[in-house]
Design a protein around this motif. Structure first.
Motif, PDB file in Angstrom:
ATOM      1  N   SER A 528      -2.139 -53.978  12.389  1.00 17.55           N
ATOM      2  CA  SER A 528      -2.359 -54.424  13.770  1.00 17.55           C
ATOM      3  C   SER A 528      -1.171 -54.119  14.679  1.00 17.55           C
ATOM      4  O   SER A 528      -1.330 -53.954  15.886  1.00 17.55           O
ATOM      5  N   GLY A 529       0.020 -54.029  14.120  1.00 20.70           N
ATOM      6  CA  GLY A 529       1.206 -53.780  14.943  1.00 20.70           C
ATOM      7  C   GLY A 529       1.569 -52.315  15.091  1.00 20.70           C
ATOM      8  O   GLY A 529       2.564 -51.969  15.742  1.00 20.70           O
ATOM      9  N   ASP A 530       0.770 -51.429  14.482  1.00 17.52           N
ATOM     10  CA  ASP A 530       1.077 -49.997  14.556  1.00 17.52           C
ATOM     11  C   ASP A 530       0.966 -49.488  15.999  1.00 17.52           C
ATOM     12  O   ASP A 530       0.044 -49.868  16.734  1.00 17.52           O
ATOM     13  N   LEU A 531       1.908 -48.621  16.369  1.00 17.72           N
ATOM     14  CA  LEU A 531       1.882 -47.992  17.698  1.00 17.72           C
ATOM     15  C   LEU A 531       1.085 -46.694  17.570  1.00 17.72           C
ATOM     16  O   LEU A 531       1.609 -45.673  17.132  1.00 17.72           O
ATOM     17  N   ILE A 532      -0.184 -46.769  17.951  1.00 16.62           N
ATOM     18  CA  ILE A 532      -1.074 -45.648  17.665  1.00 16.62           C
ATOM     19  C   ILE A 532      -1.618 -45.003  18.941  1.00 16.62           C
ATOM     20  O   ILE A 532      -1.722 -45.630  19.989  1.00 16.62           O
ATOM     21  N   SER A 533      -1.974 -43.733  18.797  1.00 15.80           N
ATOM     22  CA  SER A 533      -2.736 -43.012  19.811  1.00 15.80           C
ATOM     23  C   SER A 533      -4.053 -42.614  19.173  1.00 15.80           C
ATOM     24  O   SER A 533      -4.322 -42.940  18.005  1.00 15.80           O
ATOM     25  N   VAL A 534      -4.895 -41.898  19.902  1.00 15.47           N
ATOM     26  CA  VAL A 534      -6.264 -41.674  19.452  1.00 15.47           C
ATOM     27  C   VAL A 534      -6.341 -40.945  18.114  1.00 15.47           C
ATOM     28  O   VAL A 534      -7.251 -41.190  17.305  1.00 15.47           O
ATOM     29  N   GLU A 535      -5.395 -40.047  17.835  1.00 11.66           N
ATOM     30  CA  GLU A 535      -5.421 -39.294  16.571  1.00 11.66           C
ATOM     31  C   GLU A 535      -5.342 -40.225  15.355  1.00 11.66           C
ATOM     32  O   GLU A 535      -5.839 -39.894  14.267  1.00 11.66           O
ATOM     33  N   HIS A 536      -4.705 -41.392  15.522  1.00 11.11           N
ATOM     34  CA  HIS A 536      -4.476 -42.287  14.386  1.00 11.11           C
ATOM     35  C   HIS A 536      -5.731 -43.042  13.969  1.00 11.11           C
ATOM     36  O   HIS A 536      -5.703 -43.808  12.992  1.00 11.11           O
ATOM     37  N   CYS A 537      -6.834 -42.836  14.692  1.00 10.95           N
ATOM     38  CA  CYS A 537      -8.109 -43.373  14.211  1.00 10.95           C
ATOM     39  C   CYS A 537      -8.582 -42.599  12.983  1.00 10.95           C
ATOM     40  O   CYS A 537      -9.489 -43.036  12.257  1.00 10.95           O
TER      41      CYS A 537
END
Length: 646
Positions: A528-537
């Motif tokens: 839940s705390g990961d700093l993600i952008s769309v690729e990380h889905c």
């Protein structure tokens, strides 16, 4: 008519200045740019140079000159200008005109007797001058027999810093004299060195020049492409005079974007228009302040020459004389300062330009245009700035600024066009994202995942493919802007989760005018705390898929403190941040190389290339699971249901 030497001692903030003007390899005068902080003596130095020219004119035209009334001095002498801690000031200027050297001397002393005894005044003419002994003031201008005809062979112009500013040293009795026209009687001067109302000085002359016609007979060829009645005939055509051509060249040089034409003068309205790539105005008075400033200065130079040289075949390179421009960068955008003014000066190679400026962009532009043939004099110390390497950073800054400005202008045009397209839609779901890959992934997810058929055909995407990668800050502004509209569309702004500042912690936020925002939802394979952008889905295993060229997506966490992957095969010089999921996208310092040292291939696959492999169903990229996108699509569906209910 060129200044040859300046010597200033203990005058205002200037302690000891000695400067000799240079010529280039062709014998043309090298421009002088005077720099320094406010109060360093730039305008005082200009005042003395102009005062020399006024005193020259006073002797040449005993019946009257335009710069001053009757016997007034242009510059009022004041003992307070003697440098603090000293007793005597001296300004000495030397000028060469028609082979004759003019010398101007202005000396002031708090105690003339002591100054003479201490030999602070070396000139015996001053030592023996009773007026100096009594008052402490001495001023003389030795013309060496210079005649009015010789004086009028060359131009002298001074463009003050401000048309309405009267400095302390300026004699107020002369102010209203500036704009009065003189008669053509013998013994009177009909020109004014000091140009305080540029538009009025040039406007009527500019119209007059373009009222002239130049008719020329030409022989048409005896060619079948012409009508029979014209073949071999002599016809009369109208073409620009050489002077008209020069004025168009000046305007094109200022604008730097193509050729310009001048519309026929309106006799009744006293107007004359300009047309070109970026100017369409009914009269020159409608030019911007910067455009008008440069145009008027250049035209004033040509006009002054034209007053005494009636030959229309003149070239701009024929014009000689001295032009002083105080605070030359006033009203100028940095492009005009960096590019236009130096280019404009280059049109007049035999004119001696003396400028004062605070603009590093102008200095850098002068260096770029003139190379070694530019002098930059720092006041009040009087030191020549010879090492101009520092200005390379300014040049780079200008070029970056100019490129970004051009990019922004094009961007705004595209965004405006896209906004008009979106406004024309009705009852649609319009999704705004931070980047163009976000749109591509959402389209893929809606196609690959079931359960969203009821909304996917209503969805339109804001076309940032042809605008730009928006970014989180810009997307936040779009969210605020959309709420001011009034339309039936559902507008959804989707933010990544890589910047906590812009992360939406609620499922979604509803604003005015059916405008919503939410953040990309965290898939089950992420924390839940990961700093993600769309690729990380997608899973890390999917992201690390290698294409046929041996390239793949790399994540920041793969590189240790040495910048080398744990398997020792790849290295990256990019300074890794605190986010291990940051994608190393192969740009600039985010390139990934082999550690063997002989392979220069960049192995980092860009985000756009990666998603294109998926779209094209390339081998290895055609079996990815898109379940990681489902939580995000569910939020979009919830937003649509909420909007439809309301």
């Amino acid at each position: 008519m060129y200044l040859k030497h300046i010597s200033v001692k203990s005058y205002g903030p200037i302690e000891n200045l000695s400067y000799s003007f240079r010529e280039d390899e062709k014998g043309n005068p090298v421009p002088l740019a005077i720099i320094g902080k406010n109060g360093c003596g730039k305008t005082l130095l200009f005042a003395n140079i102009v005062d020399m020219f006024v005193e020259m004119k006073r002797q040449i035209y005993p019946q009257g000159i335009l710069e001053v009334n009757e016997n007034n001095y242009y510059k009022v002498g004041n003992l307070s200008y003697i440098k603090s801690g000293t007793r005597t000031s001296e300004v000495k200027l030397e000028l060469l005109a028609s082979g004759k050297k003019t010398t101007y001397i202005d000396v002031m002393s708090l105690n003339p007797k002591q100054a003479i005894e201490a030999k602070e005044v070396a000139d015996t003419r001053i030592q023996n001058n009773q007026k100096f002994k009594d008052s402490g003031f001495y001023k003389s201008t030795d013309l060496q027999g210079l005649t009015s005809k010789e004086f009028e062979k060359e131009i002298i112009l001074y463009f003050p810093f401000d048309r309405f500013y009267k400095p302390f040293w300026y004699n107020p009795d002369n102010y209203n004299k500036m704009a009065i026209n003189s008669s053509n009687n013998i013994g009177y001067s009909k020109t004014n060195i000091i140009k305080i109302d540029l538009l009025e000085n040039i406007k009527e002359w500019f119209r007059t020049v373009h009222l002239q016609t130049h008719l020329r007979d030409i022989s048409l060829p005896n060619h079948e492409s012409l009508p029979p009645e014209l073949r071999g005939k002599i016809v009369t055509i109208q073409q620009d005079t050489k002077l008209q051509t020069h004025l168009k060249t000046i305007l094109a040089t200022i604008k730097g974007d193509g050729s310009y034409s001048v519309s026929a003068p309106n006799r009744n309205l006293s107007t004359i228009g300009l047309q070109g790539p970026s100017i369409h105005c009914a009269d020159i008075s409608q030019l911007s302040a910067g455009e008008l400033s440069l145009f008027a200065i250049a035209l004033s130079i040509v006009r002054e020459w034209d007053l005494f040289h009636t030959n229309d075949s003149l070239d701009l390179s024929d014009i000689t004389g001295c032009v002083l421009i105080d605070e030359a960068d006033v009203n100028l955008h940095i492009d005009f300062a960096y590019r236009a003014l130096p280019a404009l000066m280059k049109l007049f190679p035999r004119v001696q330009f003396i400028l004062s400026t605070h603009s590093p962009f102008l200095l850098s532009g002068l260096k770029k245009e003139y190379g070694k043939n530019i002098d930059i004099l720092s006041l009040p110390d009087g030191i020549l700035i010879e090492d101009l390497n520092a200005f390379s950073e300014i040049t780079t800054a200008y070029e970056v600024f100019n490129a970004e400005t051009d990019k922004l202008t094009k961007q705004l045009a595209l965004l405006k066009e896209e906004n008009e397209r979106v406004k024309a839609l009705s009852n649609k779901i319009i999704i705004y994202t931070e980047g163009k890959t976000d749109v591509k992934y959402l389209k893929l997810a809606f196609e690959k995942l079931d359960g969203f058929d009821d909304i996917k055909d209503r969805i339109e995407y804001y076309d940032i493919e042809h605008a730009k990668d928006t970014g989180d800050g810009e997307l936040e502004k779009i969210y605020a802007y959309l709420q001011k509209g009034n339309d039936t569309n559902i507008k959804i702004c989707m933010f990544d989760r890589d910047k906590p500042k812009y992360t939406v912690h609620e499922p979604y936020v509803c604003g005015e005018n059916n405008v919503y925002k939410f953040s990309l939802q965290v898939p089950s394979h992420r924390d839940s705390g990961d700093l993600i952008s769309v690729e990380h889905c997608l899973t890390d295993e999917a992201l690390k898929t290698i294409d046929t060229n041996g390239r793949r997506i790399f994540l920041s966490g793969e590189f240790g403190v040495t910048g080398i992957t744990s398997d020792g095969l790849h290295l990256c010089h990019h300074r890794m941040g605190t986010n291990p999921l940051e994608i190393i996208d192969g740009s600039n310092d985010k390139k990934v190389y082999s550690t063997d040292g002989h392979d220069e291939t960049n192995y980092a696959l860009t985000k756009d290339d990666f998603v294109q492999h998926i779209i094209d169903n390339d081998p290895g990229f055609d079996m990815f699971s898109f379940e990681g996108f489902r939580p995000t699509l569910e939020i979009i569906k919830s937003i649509v249901e909420d909007a439809d209910r309301n």
